[in-house]
Design an enzyme around this catalytic site. Structure first.
Site, mmCIF file in Angstrom:
data_model
loop_
_atom_site.group_PDB
_atom_site.id
_atom_site.type_symbol
_atom_site.label_atom_id
_atom_site.label_comp_id
_atom_site.label_asym_id
_atom_site.label_seq_id
_atom_site.Cartn_x
_atom_site.Cartn_y
_atom_site.Cartn_z
ATOM 1 N N TYR A 160 -0.157 7.300 3.628
ATOM 2 C CA TYR A 160 0.348 6.389 4.638
ATOM 3 C C TYR A 160 2.156 6.479 3.938
ATOM 4 O O TYR A 160 2.597 7.368 3.467
ATOM 5 C CB TYR A 160 -0.218 5.467 4.404
ATOM 6 C CG TYR A 160 -1.316 5.496 5.230
ATOM 7 C CD1 TYR A 160 -1.571 5.521 6.134
ATOM 8 C CD2 TYR A 160 -2.531 4.885 3.977
ATOM 9 C CE1 TYR A 160 -3.353 6.080 6.887
ATOM 10 C CE2 TYR A 160 -3.695 4.682 4.345
ATOM 11 C CZ TYR A 160 -3.935 5.483 5.824
ATOM 12 O OH TYR A 160 -5.568 5.750 6.133
ATOM 13 N N HIS A 171 0.667 -1.131 -0.227
ATOM 14 C CA HIS A 171 -0.152 -0.184 0.267
ATOM 15 C C HIS A 171 1.288 1.588 0.029
ATOM 16 O O HIS A 171 1.561 2.139 0.576
ATOM 17 C CB HIS A 171 -1.040 0.394 1.397
ATOM 18 C CG HIS A 171 -2.078 1.247 0.921
ATOM 19 N ND1 HIS A 171 -2.079 1.538 0.148
ATOM 20 C CD2 HIS A 171 -3.256 1.527 1.956
ATOM 21 C CE1 HIS A 171 -3.300 2.728 0.520
ATOM 22 N NE2 HIS A 171 -4.394 2.185 1.686
ATOM 23 N N HIS A 217 -2.723 6.767 -0.689
ATOM 24 C CA HIS A 217 -3.816 7.289 0.575
ATOM 25 C C HIS A 217 -3.283 7.678 1.532
ATOM 26 O O HIS A 217 -3.847 8.183 2.895
ATOM 27 C CB HIS A 217 -4.547 6.583 1.013
ATOM 28 C CG HIS A 217 -5.501 5.686 0.242
ATOM 29 N ND1 HIS A 217 -5.851 4.384 0.832
ATOM 30 C CD2 HIS A 217 -5.834 6.323 -1.311
ATOM 31 C CE1 HIS A 217 -6.928 4.228 -0.941
ATOM 32 N NE2 HIS A 217 -6.034 5.466 -2.191
HETATM 33 C C1 LIG Z 1 -14.688 0.463 4.802
HETATM 34 C C2 LIG Z 1 -13.719 1.212 3.230
HETATM 35 C C3 LIG Z 1 -11.961 0.572 4.069
HETATM 36 C C4 LIG Z 1 -10.986 1.032 3.308
HETATM 37 N N1 LIG Z 1 -9.701 0.740 3.728
HETATM 38 C C5 LIG Z 1 -9.090 0.554 2.883
HETATM 39 C C6 LIG Z 1 -7.296 -0.095 3.211
HETATM 40 O O1 LIG Z 1 -7.299 -1.126 4.124
HETATM 41 N N2 LIG Z 1 -6.571 0.548 1.188
HETATM 42 C C7 LIG Z 1 -6.839 0.703 1.243
HETATM 43 O O2 LIG Z 1 -6.547 0.551 0.400
HETATM 44 N N3 LIG Z 1 -7.721 1.173 0.500
HETATM 45 C C8 LIG Z 1 -9.126 1.109 1.350
HETATM 46 N N4 LIG Z 1 -10.243 1.445 1.075
HETATM 47 C C9 LIG Z 1 -10.349 2.130 -0.139
HETATM 48 C C10 LIG Z 1 -10.592 1.102 -0.998
HETATM 49 O O3 LIG Z 1 -10.052 0.088 -1.488
HETATM 50 C C11 LIG Z 1 -11.587 2.111 -2.214
HETATM 51 O O4 LIG Z 1 -10.760 2.432 -2.907
HETATM 52 C C12 LIG Z 1 -12.386 2.997 -1.882
HETATM 53 O O5 LIG Z 1 -13.017 2.448 -1.662
HETATM 54 C C13 LIG Z 1 -12.939 3.148 -3.317
HETATM 55 O O6 LIG Z 1 -13.608 1.877 -4.109
HETATM 56 P P1 LIG Z 1 -15.441 2.048 -3.934
HETATM 57 O O7 LIG Z 1 -15.874 3.314 -5.238
HETATM 58 O O8 LIG Z 1 -15.419 0.829 -5.170
HETATM 59 O O9 LIG Z 1 -15.296 1.703 -3.023
HETATM 60 C C14 LIG Z 1 -11.092 1.658 2.009
HETATM 61 C C15 LIG Z 1 -12.552 1.744 1.979
HETATM 62 C C16 LIG Z 1 -12.928 1.489 2.289
HETATM 63 C C17 LIG Z 1 -14.649 2.073 1.806
#
Ligand SMILES: Cc1cc2nc3c(=O)[nH]c(=O)nc-3n(C[C@H](O)[C@H](O)[C@H](O)COP(=O)(O)O)c2cc1C
Length: 361
Positions: free
Chosen positions: A181, A176, A179
Site C-alpha cells: 500500500y 499500515h 502489503h
Molecule cells: C481476512 C483478512 C483480512 C486482512 N486485512 C488486513 C488489514 O486490514 N491490514 C493488515 O495489515 N493486514 C491484514 N491482513 C493480514 C493479517 O493481519 C495477518 O498479517 C495475516 O493474515 C497473517 O497472519 P495469520 O497467519 O495469523 O492469519 C488480513 C488477513 C486476513 C485473513
C-alpha cells in the site's frame, strides 16, 4: 524475570494485560466508511475472548485511500461517532484498541471481494488512484504519480485522522506501512521511480513515512504509543527489492521519531514462494528487527498454537504475538491458551457470566 504470553506490557501510558494481539483484518462491511454492528461483534468478541490489544482493520484516512467502497474510514466526524461504541465496548472488556490507519495508494478503487475485486473505474463508482510513480499494481489500471503538494496533503490527512482517532477514544494507532500500500509503494524501489526527494535513495524513499510519523506524533498525546506495520521484505529476487537490512534501518529511524512498536509482516508486490510459507515463517523478521534496534516488535503470520505463541515471547524473539485467522477460528484463543499453559487467569480474566465454562472440571 522470565516472560510469557501473559506478561503485561507497558507502552508509554498504555498498559496491555497480555501479549496477544488481534491482527488487523479488513471486513469490507463499511459503506461510506462507517463501521457498525458487525464491527462491534467482530472486534468485541475477540476482546471478550481475552486479547490484550485489538487492532482494527485497515481504516482509510481519505475516501481515495480505500481499497474498495466498503472499507472502514476515519476521514469525517460521522465515522468518529460510529467507531465510538465499538471502541468503548472493547475497552470495557479489559482490552485496549488501536486503529490501523492506511492509504491504499495505487492499489485503491476495486470492487468488493465478493464481486471479484476487479478494478473499479470512476464511471462505476471508483476513483483515480495515485502512487509514488505512474505504475500498474493490479495489471488492470495505471495509477498517477502524486505531486509534491499532494504528498504534503497526505501527510496532513494522516495527522487529521490521528486526531479523529483520539476523539473516537482509541488507545493507540498503527500505521499500515506494508502489503504494497501507499507507504510501501514509496519505500520499495520496485515501484518507486521518482527522481525528486521522495525517490531514489533509501532516505528519500522512506521520507513520506517518516514525515507522516512526525506529523502524527505532533497530533497525538505523548502518552499514546504509536505502532507501524512494515513489510519487512519484498517477496522478490530483484536486486533493488526491499530487504530485511532495509527494514532494520527503517525501524531505527522510526524509533528515533517516536514509534514504539514495529510489527513485521512481508510482501505486497508479489507472491511468496509457497514452500516457504510455513508456521512462524515471518518470525525471523521481528526477531532481527528487535535484536538489531531494541524496538518493541510484534510477530505475525501462521502462528496458531499457544505453545508457539508463548515460546516467541519467552525466547524474546518478539514482544507481541499477532493472530489473524486463528482468532477468526477461535475468538477465545487467549482463554484456551491460558488454560493450556496453566497461566494466571488474571492476565486473561474470564468474563464473569462465562466463568462456569472455564472452571476446572
Ligand atoms: C481476512 C483478512 C483480512 C486482512 N486485512 C488486513 C488489514 O486490514 N491490514 C493488515 O495489515 N493486514 C491484514 N491482513 C493480514 C493479517 O493481519 C495477518 O498479517 C495475516 O493474515 C497473517 O497472519 P495469520 O497467519 O495469523 O492469519 C488480513 C488477513 C486476513 C485473513
Amino acid at each position: 524475570m522470565s516472560l510469557s504470553l501473559f506478561s503485561p506490557l507497558q507502552l508509554r501510558g498504555l498498559a496491555l494485560k497480555n501479549r496477544l494481539v488481534m491482527s488487523p483484518m479488513q471486513q469490507y462491511r463499511s459503506p461510506d466508511g462507517l463501521v457498525g454492528a458487525w464491527h462491534l461483534v467482530h472486534l468485541g468478541s475477540r476482546a471478550v475472548g481475552g486479547v490484550g490489544l485489538v487492532i482494527t482493520e485497515a481504516t482509510a484516512v481519505t475516501p481515495e485511500g480505500r481499497n474498495t467502497p466498503f472499507d472502514a474510514g476515519l476521514w469525517n466526524e460521522a465515522q468518529v461517532a460510529a467507531w465510538r461504541p465499538v471502541v468503548q465496548f472493547v475497552q470495557t472488556q479489559g482490552a485496549r484498541i488501536a486503529v490501523q490507519l492506511w492509504h491504499a495508494g495505487g492499489k485503491g478503487s476495486h470492487a468488493h471481494p465478493a464481486a471479484g475485486f476487479h478494478y473499479l473505474p470512476p464511471a462505476e463508482g471508483g476513483w483515480p488512484t495515485k502512487s509514488a510513480s505512474a505504475v500498474s499494481l493490479d495489471q488492470q489500471h495505471t495509477a498517477e504519480a502524486l505531486t509534491r503538494p499532494e504528498i504534503q496533503q497526505l501527510v496532513a490527512d494522516f495527522a487529521q485522522a490521528a486526531g479523529r482517532a483520539g476523539r473516537a477514544g482509541f488507545d493507540t494507532i498503527e500505521l499500515h506501512a506494508g502489503h504494497g500500500y501507499l507507504f510501501h509503494q514509496f519505500y520499495s524501489a520496485l515501484v518507486n521511480y521518482r527522481t525528486d526527494e521522495y525517490g531514489g535513495s533509501f532516505d528519500n524513499r522512506v521520507r513520506l513515512l517518516l514525515e507522516t510519523v512526525e506529523a502524527i506524533r505532533a497530533a497525538i498525546p505523548g502518552s499514546m504509543p504509536l505502532l507501524v506495520r512494515l513489510s519487512a521484505v519484498d517477496f522478490s529476487d530483484e536486486e533493488h527489492a526491499w530487504r530485511l537490512a532495509d527494514s532494520v534501518r527503517l525501524a531505527a529511524a522510526l524509533q528515533q521519531r517516536g514509534v514504539d512498536v514495529v510489527t513485521a509482516s512481508a510482501g505486497g508486490f508479489g507472491m511468496p514462494d509457497r514452500a516457504k510459507v510455513v508456521p512462524l515463517y515471518q518470525v525471523p523478521y521481528a526477531a532481527k528487527i528487535k535484536a538489531a534496534t531494541g524496538i518493541v516488535t510484534g510477530a505475525v503470520g501462521l502462528i496458531t498454537t499457544p505453545a508457539q505463541a508463548n515460546d516467541l515471547i519467552a525466547s524474546q524473539q518478539a514482544d507481541l504475538v499477532l493472530l489473524a485467522r486463528e482468532l477468526l477460528r477461535d475468538p477465545y484463543f487467549p482463554l484456551h491458551a491460558a488454560a493450556d499453559l496453566h497461566a494466571d487467569l488474571a492476565a486473561v480474566p474470564v468474563p464473569g457470566p462465562y466463568g462456569r465454562a472455564f472452571e476446572a472440571s
